[in-house]
Design an enzyme around this catalytic site. Structure first.
Site, PDB file in Angstrom:
ATOM      1  N   LYS A   1       1.155  -1.544  -0.105  1.00  0.00           N
ATOM      2  CA  LYS A   1      -0.017  -0.147  -0.409  1.00  0.00           C
ATOM      3  C   LYS A   1       0.716   1.543  -0.083  1.00  0.00           C
ATOM      4  O   LYS A   1       1.819   1.664   0.348  1.00  0.00           O
ATOM      5  CB  LYS A   1      -1.185  -0.173   1.236  1.00  0.00           C
ATOM      6  CG  LYS A   1      -1.918  -1.304   0.831  1.00  0.00           C
ATOM      7  CD  LYS A   1      -2.973  -1.251   2.172  1.00  0.00           C
ATOM      8  CE  LYS A   1      -4.031  -2.148   2.219  1.00  0.00           C
ATOM      9  NZ  LYS A   1      -5.173  -2.471   3.304  1.00  0.00           N
TER      10      LYS A   1
ATOM     11  N   TYR B   1     -12.299  -1.378  -3.130  1.00  0.00           N
ATOM     12  CA  TYR B   1     -12.912  -1.537  -2.109  1.00  0.00           C
ATOM     13  C   TYR B   1     -14.559  -1.572  -2.370  1.00  0.00           C
ATOM     14  O   TYR B   1     -14.948  -1.513  -0.657  1.00  0.00           O
ATOM     15  CB  TYR B   1     -12.425  -0.776  -1.117  1.00  0.00           C
ATOM     16  CG  TYR B   1     -11.133  -0.705  -1.289  1.00  0.00           C
ATOM     17  CD1 TYR B   1     -10.635  -2.539  -0.197  1.00  0.00           C
ATOM     18  CD2 TYR B   1     -10.241  -0.399  -1.377  1.00  0.00           C
ATOM     19  CE1 TYR B   1      -9.565  -2.836   0.438  1.00  0.00           C
ATOM     20  CE2 TYR B   1      -8.296  -0.579  -0.717  1.00  0.00           C
ATOM     21  CZ  TYR B   1      -8.749  -2.461  -0.094  1.00  0.00           C
ATOM     22  OH  TYR B   1      -7.043  -2.357   0.816  1.00  0.00           O
TER      23      TYR B   1
ATOM     24  N   ASN C   1      -2.168   0.412   6.646  1.00  0.00           N
ATOM     25  CA  ASN C   1      -1.448  -1.175   7.169  1.00  0.00           C
ATOM     26  C   ASN C   1      -0.407  -1.687   6.132  1.00  0.00           C
ATOM     27  O   ASN C   1      -0.733  -3.291   6.557  1.00  0.00           O
ATOM     28  CB  ASN C   1      -2.746  -1.991   8.073  1.00  0.00           C
ATOM     29  CG  ASN C   1      -3.619  -2.162   6.704  1.00  0.00           C
ATOM     30  OD1 ASN C   1      -3.713  -2.485   5.708  1.00  0.00           O
ATOM     31  ND2 ASN C   1      -4.993  -2.878   7.151  1.00  0.00           N
TER      32      ASN C   1
ATOM     33  N   HIS D   1      -2.128  -5.421   1.800  1.00  0.00           N
ATOM     34  CA  HIS D   1      -3.451  -6.160   1.352  1.00  0.00           C
ATOM     35  C   HIS D   1      -3.425  -7.549   0.894  1.00  0.00           C
ATOM     36  O   HIS D   1      -2.564  -7.690   0.274  1.00  0.00           O
ATOM     37  CB  HIS D   1      -4.362  -5.705   0.209  1.00  0.00           C
ATOM     38  CG  HIS D   1      -5.853  -6.134  -0.065  1.00  0.00           C
ATOM     39  ND1 HIS D   1      -6.542  -6.519   0.555  1.00  0.00           N
ATOM     40  CD2 HIS D   1      -5.743  -7.142  -1.262  1.00  0.00           C
ATOM     41  CE1 HIS D   1      -8.153  -6.893   0.102  1.00  0.00           C
ATOM     42  NE2 HIS D   1      -6.837  -7.937  -0.945  1.00  0.00           N
TER      43      HIS D   1
ATOM     44  N   GLU E   1     -10.061 -10.417  -7.134  1.00  0.00           N
ATOM     45  CA  GLU E   1      -9.229  -9.185  -7.510  1.00  0.00           C
ATOM     46  C   GLU E   1      -7.544  -8.971  -8.164  1.00  0.00           C
ATOM     47  O   GLU E   1      -7.028  -8.363  -9.127  1.00  0.00           O
ATOM     48  CB  GLU E   1      -8.024  -8.746  -6.090  1.00  0.00           C
ATOM     49  CG  GLU E   1      -9.748  -8.820  -4.661  1.00  0.00           C
ATOM     50  CD  GLU E   1      -8.729  -8.747  -3.358  1.00  0.00           C
ATOM     51  OE1 GLU E   1     -10.131  -8.554  -2.549  1.00  0.00           O
ATOM     52  OE2 GLU E   1      -8.083  -9.617  -3.121  1.00  0.00           O
TER      53      GLU E   1
HETATM   54  P1  CMP Z   1      -7.402  -4.676   4.037  1.00  0.00           P
HETATM   55  O1  CMP Z   1      -6.934  -5.543   4.198  1.00  0.00           O
HETATM   56  O2  CMP Z   1      -6.980  -4.363   2.789  1.00  0.00           O
HETATM   57  O3  CMP Z   1      -8.804  -4.606   3.658  1.00  0.00           O
HETATM   58  C1  CMP Z   1      -9.850  -3.124   3.723  1.00  0.00           C
HETATM   59  C2  CMP Z   1      -8.604  -1.743   4.465  1.00  0.00           C
HETATM   60  O4  CMP Z   1      -9.931  -1.495   5.040  1.00  0.00           O
HETATM   61  C3  CMP Z   1      -7.812  -2.945   5.742  1.00  0.00           C
HETATM   62  O5  CMP Z   1      -7.387  -2.913   4.843  1.00  0.00           O
HETATM   63  C4  CMP Z   1      -7.620  -0.957   6.202  1.00  0.00           C
HETATM   64  O6  CMP Z   1      -7.091  -0.547   5.133  1.00  0.00           O
HETATM   65  C5  CMP Z   1      -9.219  -0.820   6.313  1.00  0.00           C
HETATM   66  N1  CMP Z   1      -9.612  -0.609   7.377  1.00  0.00           N
HETATM   67  C6  CMP Z   1     -10.255  -2.173   8.042  1.00  0.00           C
HETATM   68  N2  CMP Z   1     -11.478  -1.560   9.374  1.00  0.00           N
HETATM   69  C7  CMP Z   1     -10.521   0.012   9.126  1.00  0.00           C
HETATM   70  C8  CMP Z   1     -11.151   0.589  10.286  1.00  0.00           C
HETATM   71  N3  CMP Z   1     -11.723   0.647  11.251  1.00  0.00           N
HETATM   72  N4  CMP Z   1     -10.316   1.663  10.143  1.00  0.00           N
HETATM   73  C9  CMP Z   1      -9.793   1.981   8.941  1.00  0.00           C
HETATM   74  N5  CMP Z   1      -9.484   1.638   7.931  1.00  0.00           N
HETATM   75  C10 CMP Z   1      -9.887  -0.179   8.148  1.00  0.00           C
END
Ligand code: CMP
Length: 139
Positions: free
Chosen positions: A11, A51, A114, A117, A128
């Site tokens: 990311k 998303y 984070n 993904h 995806e």
């Molecule tokens: P990802 O695994 O890519 O799937 C959905 C994404 O939404 C997740 O990683 C985070 O980047 C984001 N995400 C999930 N939960 C939250 C949250 N509670 N607050 C903000 N972002 C979130």
């Protein structure tokens, strides 16, 4: 266990933080074969479509903004039990809850930024991977 594929994105926070090489090294050394890979800067429309499943969630708007804020590295990975093993390798969505040594524990900044993904099922891995790559772009 069967050989299968998963989809990942490194990311914007991790690319910007110069962690792309370190993350790919961990992925390759964990036994994943890179089937397809590219660096690209996605539009907010494309991030929103990717998303879409989270459209009703309170974090959706910020997530779309963040995912289109800078380049990402998208890849299709192959390994036995790829989806489950990759989710173990990256750790929990929230880096504060991610197991020590996992990619998110090492590199993620927050629950949103984070670092990586990983697909949550074989079905979503296919959807995806098809979203980002044509058949010609896979080996
Ligand atoms: P990802 O695994 O890519 O799937 C959905 C994404 O939404 C997740 O990683 C985070 O980047 C984001 N995400 C999930 N939960 C939250 C949250 N509670 N607050 C903000 N972002 C979130």
């Amino acid at each position: 266990m069967t050989t299968n594929r998963t989809f990942t994105m490194i990311k914007p926070d991790a690319v910007e933080g110069k962690h792309t090489g370190a993350i790919l090294d961990i992925i390759i050394k964990a036994g994943f074969r890179i089937v397809a890979m590219k660096l690209l800067h996605i539009s907010s429309e494309k991030a929103g479509a990717f998303y879409e499943v989270h459209k009703e969630r309170p974090f959706y708007k910020d997530l779309v903004k963040y995912m289109s804020s800078g380049p990402v590295v998208a890849a299709i990975l192959e390994k036995e039990n790829a989806v489950e093993d990759f989710r173990k390798l990256i750790g929990a969505t929230d880096p504060a809850k991610a197991a020590p040594g996992t990619i998110r524990a090492l590199f993620a900044k927050s629950i949103e930024a984070n670092a990586v993904h990983g697909s949550d099922s074989n079905e979503n891995a296919k959807i995806e991977g098809d979203f980002y790559f044509s058949m010609l772009e896979r080996v």
